[in-house]
Scaffold this motif. Sequence first.
Motif, PDB file in Angstrom:
ATOM      1  N   MET A  84      13.849   3.602  10.493  1.00 49.02           N
ATOM      2  CA  MET A  84      12.408   3.840  10.498  1.00 49.02           C
ATOM      3  C   MET A  84      11.678   2.768   9.699  1.00 49.02           C
ATOM      4  O   MET A  84      10.616   2.293  10.109  1.00 49.02           O
ATOM      5  N   ASN A  85      12.232   2.374   8.567  1.00 46.57           N
ATOM      6  CA  ASN A  85      11.595   1.331   7.767  1.00 46.57           C
ATOM      7  C   ASN A  85      11.680  -0.039   8.430  1.00 46.57           C
ATOM      8  O   ASN A  85      10.789  -0.875   8.262  1.00 46.57           O
ATOM      9  N   ALA A  86      12.726  -0.266   9.200  1.00 46.40           N
ATOM     10  CA  ALA A  86      12.853  -1.530   9.923  1.00 46.40           C
ATOM     11  C   ALA A  86      11.921  -1.590  11.125  1.00 46.40           C
ATOM     12  O   ALA A  86      11.679  -2.669  11.681  1.00 46.40           O
ATOM     13  N   ASP A  87      11.389  -0.421  11.516  1.00 44.41           N
ATOM     14  CA  ASP A  87      10.455  -0.324  12.640  1.00 44.41           C
ATOM     15  C   ASP A  87      11.047  -0.921  13.912  1.00 44.41           C
ATOM     16  O   ASP A  87      10.447  -1.764  14.577  1.00 44.41           O
ATOM     17  N   VAL A  88      12.238  -0.460  14.245  1.00 43.44           N
ATOM     18  CA  VAL A  88      12.913  -0.880  15.472  1.00 43.44           C
ATOM     19  C   VAL A  88      13.165   0.345  16.343  1.00 43.44           C
ATOM     20  O   VAL A  88      13.147   1.478  15.855  1.00 43.44           O
ATOM     21  N   PRO A  89      13.396   0.163  17.632  1.00 44.50           N
ATOM     22  CA  PRO A  89      13.636   1.296  18.517  1.00 44.50           C
ATOM     23  C   PRO A  89      14.888   2.086  18.104  1.00 44.50           C
ATOM     24  O   PRO A  89      15.831   1.526  17.535  1.00 44.50           O
ATOM     25  N   TYR A  90      14.870   3.367  18.412  1.00 49.23           N
ATOM     26  CA  TYR A  90      16.014   4.224  18.069  1.00 49.23           C
ATOM     27  C   TYR A  90      17.297   3.729  18.727  1.00 49.23           C
ATOM     28  O   TYR A  90      18.406   4.017  18.253  1.00 49.23           O
ATOM     29  N   THR A  91      17.168   2.983  19.827  1.00 53.23           N
ATOM     30  CA  THR A  91      18.352   2.503  20.543  1.00 53.23           C
ATOM     31  C   THR A  91      19.206   1.565  19.693  1.00 53.23           C
ATOM     32  O   THR A  91      20.411   1.440  19.912  1.00 53.23           O
ATOM     33  N   ARG A 134       0.833  -1.197   0.000  1.00 53.37           N
ATOM     34  CA  ARG A 134       0.000   0.000   0.000  1.00 53.37           C
ATOM     35  C   ARG A 134       0.873   1.254   0.000  1.00 53.37           C
ATOM     36  O   ARG A 134       1.973   1.253   0.559  1.00 53.37           O
ATOM     37  N   VAL A 135       0.342   2.309  -0.573  1.00 57.97           N
ATOM     38  CA  VAL A 135       1.068   3.578  -0.605  1.00 57.97           C
ATOM     39  C   VAL A 135       1.313   4.105   0.805  1.00 57.97           C
ATOM     40  O   VAL A 135       2.354   4.688   1.097  1.00 57.97           O
ATOM     41  N   SER A 136       0.364   3.896   1.699  1.00 61.31           N
ATOM     42  CA  SER A 136       0.480   4.425   3.060  1.00 61.31           C
ATOM     43  C   SER A 136       1.600   3.764   3.856  1.00 61.31           C
ATOM     44  O   SER A 136       1.978   4.256   4.924  1.00 61.31           O
ATOM     45  N   GLN A 137       2.154   2.657   3.360  1.00 61.16           N
ATOM     46  CA  GLN A 137       3.287   2.025   4.038  1.00 61.16           C
ATOM     47  C   GLN A 137       4.592   2.784   3.784  1.00 61.16           C
ATOM     48  O   GLN A 137       5.583   2.551   4.457  1.00 61.16           O
ATOM     49  N   ARG A 138       4.569   3.681   2.833  1.00 61.73           N
ATOM     50  CA  ARG A 138       5.772   4.406   2.435  1.00 61.73           C
ATOM     51  C   ARG A 138       6.098   5.498   3.452  1.00 61.73           C
ATOM     52  O   ARG A 138       5.240   6.308   3.807  1.00 61.73           O
ATOM     53  N   ILE A 139       7.334   5.502   3.913  1.00 59.37           N
ATOM     54  CA  ILE A 139       7.821   6.574   4.781  1.00 59.37           C
ATOM     55  C   ILE A 139       8.482   7.613   3.878  1.00 59.37           C
ATOM     56  O   ILE A 139       9.477   7.329   3.221  1.00 59.37           O
ATOM     57  N   LEU A 140       7.912   8.793   3.848  1.00 61.57           N
ATOM     58  CA  LEU A 140       8.376   9.799   2.901  1.00 61.57           C
ATOM     59  C   LEU A 140       9.718  10.384   3.319  1.00 61.57           C
ATOM     60  O   LEU A 140       9.903  10.829   4.455  1.00 61.57           O
ATOM     61  N   ALA A 141      10.643  10.387   2.385  1.00 64.67           N
ATOM     62  CA  ALA A 141      11.954  10.993   2.585  1.00 64.67           C
ATOM     63  C   ALA A 141      12.329  11.747   1.314  1.00 64.67           C
ATOM     64  O   ALA A 141      11.913  11.373   0.217  1.00 64.67           O
ATOM     65  N   TYR A 142      13.101  12.802   1.468  1.00 62.22           N
ATOM     66  CA  TYR A 142      13.488  13.592   0.307  1.00 62.22           C
ATOM     67  C   TYR A 142      14.670  14.477   0.683  1.00 62.22           C
ATOM     68  O   TYR A 142      15.108  14.502   1.853  1.00 62.22           O
ATOM     69  N   ALA A 143      15.172  15.204  -0.301  1.00 59.03           N
ATOM     70  CA  ALA A 143      16.305  16.094  -0.051  1.00 59.03           C
ATOM     71  C   ALA A 143      16.123  17.399  -0.804  1.00 59.03           C
ATOM     72  O   ALA A 143      15.468  17.446  -1.849  1.00 59.03           O
ATOM     73  N   LEU A 144      16.693  18.447  -0.253  1.00 58.57           N
ATOM     74  CA  LEU A 144      16.802  19.740  -0.927  1.00 58.57           C
ATOM     75  C   LEU A 144      18.261  19.893  -1.309  1.00 58.57           C
ATOM     76  O   LEU A 144      19.140  19.932  -0.436  1.00 58.57           O
ATOM     77  N   TYR A 145      18.535  19.996  -2.619  1.00 60.10           N
ATOM     78  CA  TYR A 145      19.915  19.956  -3.083  1.00 60.10           C
ATOM     79  C   TYR A 145      20.542  21.339  -3.240  1.00 60.10           C
ATOM     80  O   TYR A 145      21.083  21.690  -4.276  1.00 60.10           O
ATOM     81  N   ILE A 146      20.437  22.119  -2.161  1.00 62.38           N
ATOM     82  CA  ILE A 146      21.294  23.290  -2.055  1.00 62.38           C
ATOM     83  C   ILE A 146      22.605  22.804  -1.438  1.00 62.38           C
ATOM     84  O   ILE A 146      22.795  21.610  -1.221  1.00 62.38           O
ATOM     85  N   ASP A 147      23.512  23.725  -1.170  1.00 60.85           N
ATOM     86  CA  ASP A 147      24.773  23.366  -0.520  1.00 60.85           C
ATOM     87  C   ASP A 147      24.926  24.205   0.738  1.00 60.85           C
ATOM     88  O   ASP A 147      24.991  25.423   0.646  1.00 60.85           O
ATOM     89  N   PRO A 202      23.319  20.358   1.610  1.00 62.54           N
ATOM     90  CA  PRO A 202      21.988  19.807   1.339  1.00 62.54           C
ATOM     91  C   PRO A 202      21.186  19.551   2.608  1.00 62.54           C
ATOM     92  O   PRO A 202      21.744  19.435   3.710  1.00 62.54           O
ATOM     93  N   LEU A 203      19.876  19.467   2.415  1.00 62.81           N
ATOM     94  CA  LEU A 203      18.964  19.103   3.497  1.00 62.81           C
ATOM     95  C   LEU A 203      18.436  17.708   3.224  1.00 62.81           C
ATOM     96  O   LEU A 203      17.814  17.470   2.191  1.00 62.81           O
ATOM     97  N   GLY A 204      18.670  16.780   4.138  1.00 62.93           N
ATOM     98  CA  GLY A 204      18.075  15.455   4.067  1.00 62.93           C
ATOM     99  C   GLY A 204      16.920  15.385   5.044  1.00 62.93           C
ATOM    100  O   GLY A 204      17.059  15.778   6.213  1.00 62.93           O
ATOM    101  N   ARG A 205      15.760  14.901   4.585  1.00 67.90           N
ATOM    102  CA  ARG A 205      14.561  14.887   5.435  1.00 67.90           C
ATOM    103  C   ARG A 205      13.861  13.544   5.382  1.00 67.90           C
ATOM    104  O   ARG A 205      13.793  12.901   4.339  1.00 67.90           O
ATOM    105  N   VAL A 206      13.316  13.131   6.510  1.00 63.65           N
ATOM    106  CA  VAL A 206      12.500  11.919   6.546  1.00 63.65           C
ATOM    107  C   VAL A 206      11.432  12.076   7.621  1.00 63.65           C
ATOM    108  O   VAL A 206      11.664  12.672   8.673  1.00 63.65           O
ATOM    109  N   GLY A 207      10.255  11.557   7.318  1.00 67.70           N
ATOM    110  CA  GLY A 207       9.196  11.509   8.321  1.00 67.70           C
ATOM    111  C   GLY A 207       8.615  12.850   8.692  1.00 67.70           C
ATOM    112  O   GLY A 207       8.564  13.790   7.892  1.00 67.70           O
ATOM    113  N   LEU A 208       8.179  12.963   9.955  1.00 67.56           N
ATOM    114  CA  LEU A 208       7.502  14.156  10.435  1.00 67.56           C
ATOM    115  C   LEU A 208       8.470  15.291  10.720  1.00 67.56           C
ATOM    116  O   LEU A 208       9.608  15.068  11.128  1.00 67.56           O
ATOM    117  N   THR A 209       7.990  16.513  10.546  1.00 64.01           N
ATOM    118  CA  THR A 209       8.717  17.675  11.053  1.00 64.01           C
ATOM    119  C   THR A 209       8.441  17.763  12.555  1.00 64.01           C
ATOM    120  O   THR A 209       7.547  17.089  13.088  1.00 64.01           O
TER     121      THR A 209
END
Length: 459
Positions: free
Chosen positions: A425-432, A337-350, A352-359
Amino acid sequence: MTQNFDAIIIGAGQAGPSLAGRLTSAGMKVALIERKLFGGTCVNTGCMPTKTLVASAYAAHVARRAADYGVITNSPIGIDMKRVQARAAEVTLNARTGLENWLRSMDGCTVIEGHARFESAHTVRVGEQSLSAPRIFINVGGRANVPNLPGVKDVPFLTNTSILQIDFVPKHLVVVGGSYIGLEFAQMFRRFGSQVTVVEQSERLIGREDEDVSLAIASIFENEGIALRTHAECISLAPHAEGVEVHVSCQQGAPTVVGTHVLLAVGRAPNTHDLNLDRAGIEVDARGYIKVDEQLQTNVAGVFALGDCNGRGAFTHTSYNDFEIVAANLLDGEARRVSQRILAYALYIDPPLGRVGLTEKQARASGKSLLIGTRPMSKVGRAIEKGETQGFMKVIVDADSKRILGASILGVGGDEAIHGVIDVMNADVPYTRLQQAVPIHPTVSELIPTVLGDLQPAR
C-alpha cells in the motif's frame, strides 16, 4: 532571567527524544522537559509492560494446552503473579533508564525535570526557571480516561496504568470497555486465572472494526470462558461486600455483575489540560486535543504538537512518525504531510489482529467498485501446524485502480503478516505485484497472495 534555546521539547515520549537527537545533531541548543517518567506511555504504561504481561499470559495458556501437542506436564500450571509483575516492571525500568541516560549524555541537550507551563507563545516556565525558544514541540502524550459514571467516586477502580502495579490475580475482574485496551487486559487476566466479565455499552466489541472481526473476537473470548455483556446502555458502579457491583442493564442476562475488581478501559485523554495553552494562544478541540495542520504545527507559528496529544494518531508508531515528519520538513527540506500516512495498527489479543487502511464498511461507503478476498485461518498451513486456527484474513481492493484499500488479519502471526500488505500500500503499486510474489513456506504471509488470487466482486 530567561534561558534561551533554539528549541524546547515538552515531554520525553516517543517523538521527543528522537527529535532532540536530530536537532542537536544539526547544531541546535535544545531543552527537553519531562515532569515524570522518561519514555512516555509506551515505555511506562503501554506497549512494553502490557506486551510483556501478554507474553506471560500466552506462556500460561500454551502450557495448559501442552497435552494437545503431546507434551506431558506432571503438575497443574500455576501463576506467580509477583514474578510476572516484576518481569514487566524490569522491562520498563531498563527501557526508561536507557532512554534517560541517552538524553542526559546528548551533546547540546539540557534535560530539565519538572512541569512545563506556557507563559507566552514562545516562553515556558518550569518551577523557577523561565525558558524561551523560537520553536517549541509539545509531546505530552495522554492518560487513562475516567468517565463520569454514576457511582465512580464511591468505589475503588483500576485503570490501564494502576492495573500494571498489582501483583496478585483478581478473583473476578470486571472490565468496563470492550475495545482495544480492555480486551487485551481481559484475555490476559483470564489466562492468569481470573474470572473475567467484559461490559461494553455498544452492541458489539471494538465497534470501529467490521462486524465479522468483532464476532470472531467475541467467539475467541467466549471459548476462553470470558463473559461478554454488550448493549450495556446504563452502566453504573456501587460498593458491594465482594468488591464492586456494576449495573449493566443489558437486554439479556442479569442486570448487574459483581466483581472483586473493576477496570475502567474506556479510552484515553490528552495531557493538555494543565499546560496553560491559553496563555500561548494554542487552540484545542472539544476533547482537549491540540489542533495541528498537515505539518503538525499548531495555530501558533513555531509551536508544534506531536504524539497522542494532537489527536492525529494514538499509537507509538504514529508518534514516532510525527517526529519523522517534523524532522524531515525542518531539517531535510522535505514537505511531508500527516495525510500521507497509511494508518496501520494491531490488537494484541491472542490471536492478534493486524489492521491497515479501510475497513470493509468504510470501503463500501466510499462508493468504489470493490474486490474482496477472505480465507479462514483453519485453511492456513502454518496455523494448523501450530494448533492455532482461530480467525481469518480479509483483503479489500479497488477494482478499478487495482490498489489495496485495506486488510484485516485476525490470526496467529497477524500482527507481522499484515506488514506485507502495508508495504504494498505504501509503495502504491497494484495488488498483482503482491499476488505474484513467491513467499516463504510455511508461513502465514504465504496465504496473502492466495487470498488476492481469490478476490471476488463485492456483493
